[in-house]
Design an enzyme around this catalytic site. Structure first.
Site, PDB file in Angstrom:
ATOM      1  N   ASP A   1      30.938 -15.212  -5.446  1.00 23.38           N
ATOM      2  CA  ASP A   1      30.697 -14.089  -4.539  1.00 23.38           C
ATOM      3  C   ASP A   1      29.455 -13.310  -4.972  1.00 23.38           C
ATOM      4  O   ASP A   1      28.983 -13.437  -6.115  1.00 23.38           O
ATOM      5  CB  ASP A   1      31.935 -13.185  -4.559  1.00 23.38           C
ATOM      6  CG  ASP A   1      32.126 -12.401  -3.272  1.00 23.38           C
ATOM      7  OD1 ASP A   1      31.158 -12.276  -2.503  1.00 23.38           O
ATOM      8  OD2 ASP A   1      33.241 -11.902  -3.048  1.00 23.38           O
TER       9      ASP A   1
ATOM     10  N   ASP B   1      34.357 -12.181   6.263  1.00 22.61           N
ATOM     11  CA  ASP B   1      35.605 -11.524   5.853  1.00 22.61           C
ATOM     12  C   ASP B   1      36.498 -11.266   7.062  1.00 22.61           C
ATOM     13  O   ASP B   1      37.672 -10.952   6.915  1.00 22.61           O
ATOM     14  CB  ASP B   1      35.297 -10.176   5.181  1.00 22.61           C
ATOM     15  CG  ASP B   1      34.841 -10.355   3.740  1.00 22.61           C
ATOM     16  OD1 ASP B   1      35.042 -11.452   3.186  1.00 22.61           O
ATOM     17  OD2 ASP B   1      34.283  -9.403   3.176  1.00 22.61           O
TER      18      ASP B   1
END
Ligand code: GLA
Length: 717
Positions: free
Chosen positions: A464, A534
């Site tokens: 990430d 997301d």
């Protein structure tokens, strides 16, 4: 000339004795030549023509001193002299001279490699700078891959202020439209179209490496171009750092696109003997619409960009509890989630953020990559063993480029982050960016990752990157090199990933950046898939998938089914949520212990169904039959390479007044063949391939958020 007529790259001489090169692909050609001033002129990019002499003549272009400002047809315009349109190179020399003047030296053609290439060599007229323009032809995908290498052949440093990968030039025509992919967090890959007007349009990233808002991809089409027909040019830059794509239309209607590393706050000192290679810029042309453009890129990505270890394999079905547990992971709740995931046929169990350091929230712990002893008193071993005993492999989340100020790492090394003296270190998500331009910081990141992967049985890493850069200073930088951080950081990420893959070849890597903010061909050559967003709302996933697949292969698109509602108040049925997530690589992120027995059974069946067709989904040809932007019914189709199997997904957002009835024209089947169409439990129907494509498949569908997964199989002859 020695090249044969059927060589992919040929050189021919014009009547004036000037060399020209024809780069020929399956359906298109790209042509350039030297003019009498030693400048490389772009001659043609479009459908293949019959005779080399039809491609034009570089002598037809006015020299730099004769032309009005704003005109150039050069392949690689440098800043210096009478050049005012977007240029690819700006360099300054030790004596203060800031203009470059390149003279053509020679060219080399390599037709023997799998991908034929042309390299054109230039030297500066006075200074010891040599430049190589490289063109690689990927014939079966109709793509030209361009980049540039700059070499300092002298003893004095040369400061590079702009080093673009390429300028693409388009035919003088009217009515171009630019298509780009823009967005924001939770709304990535939105398709935007704008007319190409006189002036410039800049698609740019200045955040370092994270960018939901701008994708390094473009499409440029002529009036009437659609998904399945019409002429367009398209391109994708293989770069994960700051970039610019500058579309320029001059007052005299020349249209070009210059792209590469952004020159915003950029600087690179090219020391004696050093070279600088720009990222590859892939360009393509087709007369068959956006579908064909996407296919070219998808095939290129699978064959040549994605790391070869997993490029031809299917992606595992994964589970990740992030939306359920957030930072509150521990051996008990992860084991419970694994039990439930195992019952559904999940193949890879991934633990997200929260497992390390004092990471109980996003304010602390990043940088302290030891297993949290309160959450995992005996380390990760027992959880990994449990996951494996359930028949799944194990994966882990990391965010290696970052640090929380509240961490042991930062307390020990406050100088390891980008910063300016006398300026606040701006925090975003309570974190700072580690300075990967520094060797010691890169070594730290590689070492902890190498240790983590060496000490545990880990098959998957979700890498990430959750914040943009700020105060991009490197106070200890070698003299004149502090602005190199933009490029050095990206190179640092690339080199760490490359080293890790070499040391741990069985680990699958996913690139994530607060969703899909780091998705490009550069990171794609080091990671196997992308976390698209997301946002797991299935309706939003349809729109994002449409945009994502314009540029990137469905194989590389990871999306999950989570609990609903995710966004707004929408609670589409489980089946609809599964189908939307299935348009590529597939995962789950719901609170499984709260799912009813009925939901668990349905989920297990849907996963079984997905596994049965996922090779076709992930490695087949992809067709955007009906866009979610166009109406209530959207349709996506996949066809496997030998056209034996096809999978059709239908999504109805809502029906009004009556049952929604519509013929949906399929694509990519064999006209002559007969196909068995199976729509769930309904009796299967035999229909000819031609009928399915020309007349279509009759669809009757009713309700809100209703979806179908229809299998279409060729009947053996
Ligand atoms: C980012 C990612 C999420 C999750 C969190 C963890 O926001 O996009 O999927 O991994 O970080 O902090």
């Amino acid at each position: 000339m020695s090249e044969r007529k059927d060589s992919a790259i040929r050189c021919f001489e014009t009547a004036h004795g000037l060399p020209c090169w024809v780069l020929e692909m399956r359906d298109s050609a790209y042509v350039l030549g030297v003019d009498e001033n030693g400048l490389i002129q772009h001659l043609y990019w479009g459908a293949k023509l019959g005779l080399d002499s039809d491609y034009g003549n570089p002598a037809a272009f006015p020299g730099r001193s004769d032309r009005p400002e704003g005109i150039s047809n050069e392949e690689f315009l440098v800043w210096g002299g009478l050049s005012y349109t977007e240029h690819c190179l700006k360099a300054s020399f030790k004596d203060g001279v800031r203009a470059t003047s390149l003279l053509y030296d020679r060219a080399e053609i390599d037709n023997a490699s799998v991908h034929p290439s042309l390299t054109i060599f230039f030297n500066d007229a006075h200074y010891e700078l040599s430049v190589r323009l490289r063109y690689v032809v990927v014939s079966e995908c109709n793509l030209v891959v361009r980049n540039t290498v700059l070499v300092n052949t002298g003893n004095n440093p040369i400061d590079l202020e702009r080093t673009m990968s390429a300028t693409w030039r388009f035919p003088l025509r009217d009515g171009y439209t630019l298509r780009t992919l823009n967005g924001e967090w939770s709304a990535e890959f939105q398709i935007q179209e704008s007319p190409v007007v006189v002036g410039k349009q800049v698609i740019e990233r200045r955040t370092g490496s994270r960018g939901h808002d701008a994708q390094p991809w473009f499409g440029l089409h002529l009036p009437g171009t659609s998904e399945t027909s019409g002429e367009l040019w398209f391109g994708a830059l293989a770069y994960s750092g700051n970039f610019q794509l500058i579309l320029e239309r001059t007052a005299n209607n020349q249209v070009s696109l210059t792209g590469g590393i952004s020159d915003f706050d950029f600087g690179w000192r090219l020391g004696p003997g050093e070279s600088f290679e720009t990222p590859a810029f892939v360009g393509g042309h087709t007369t068959k619409g956006y579908e064909e453009a996407s296919r070219s890129l998808h095939e290129y990505e699978i064959a040549h960009v994605l790391p070869s270890r997993f490029a031809r394999e299917v992606r595992p079905v994964l589970y990740n509890s992030w939306y359920v547990t957030e930072f509150d992971v521990n051996v008990a709740n992860q084991s419970d989630a694994a039990d439930r995931a195992g019952q559904l046929g999940v193949e890879l169990f991934v633990m997200d953020d929260g497992w390390f350091g004092r990471r109980n929230h996003d304010r602390a712990g990043l940088g302290d990559w030891y297993v949290n002893p309160e959450k995992f008193p005996e380390g990760l071993g027992p959880l990994i063993d449990h996951v494996k005993s359930l028949g799944m492999s194990f994966g882990l989340w990391v965010e290696p480029e970052m640090v929380n100020p509240d961490s042991d790492l930062y307390r020990a090394h406050p100088d390891w982050v980008y910063h300016f003296p006398n300026r606040t270190r701006s925090e975003s998500r309570n974190q700072l960016v580690l300075n990967l331009s520094r060797r010691d910081v890169r070594d730290f990141v590689f070492d902890f990752m190498h240790r983590l992967l060496g000490e545990h049985d880990i098959s998957f890493i979700k890498w990430d990157m959750n914040r943009p850069f700020s105060e991009p200073g490197w106070p200890d930088a070698p003299e004149g090199r502090d602005r190199e951080i933009w490029v050095r950081h990206t190179e640092g990420v690339y080199s760490i990933l490359t080293q890790l893959r070499e040391a741990h070849p069985e680990v699958l890597f996913e690139s994530c950046s607060g969703g899909g903010a780091r998705v490009d061909l550069g990171i794609m050559s080091r990671t196997d898939q992308f976390w698209m967003s997301d946002n797991t709302d299935p309706v939003d996933q349809l729109f994002m998938t449409e945009g994502f697949t314009l540029a990137y292969a469905p194989l590389a698109r990871m999306a999950w089914v989570t609990d609903a509602p995710y966004a707004g108040n929408r609670v589409p049925p489980l089946e609809f949520r599964f189908h939307a997530a299935m348009l590529g690589a597939f995962g789950l992120g719901g609170n499984l212990p709260s799912w009813s027995q009925e939901e668990m059974e349905q989920a297990a069946q849907l996963i079984d169904r997905y596994k049965a067709v996922r090779r076709t989904i992930q490695h087949g040809r992809f067709y955007r039959l009906l866009s979610p932007r166009a109406g209530q019914l959207s349709a996506f189709q996949f066809v496997n390479q030998d056209r034996r199997e096809s999978v059709l997904f239908l999504f109805l957002l809502g029906s009004r007044y009556h049952t929604h009835r519509q013929w949906v024209n399929l694509r990519g089947l064999e006209s002559e063949a007969r196909y068995l169409v199976r729509d769930g439990d309904a009796p299967s129907e035999e229909v000819g391939g031609q009928a399915l494509m020309v007349r279509g498949l009759f669809v009757e569908i009713e309700g809100d958020y209703v979806s179908r997964l229809i299998c279409i199989e060729r009947v053996p002859q």
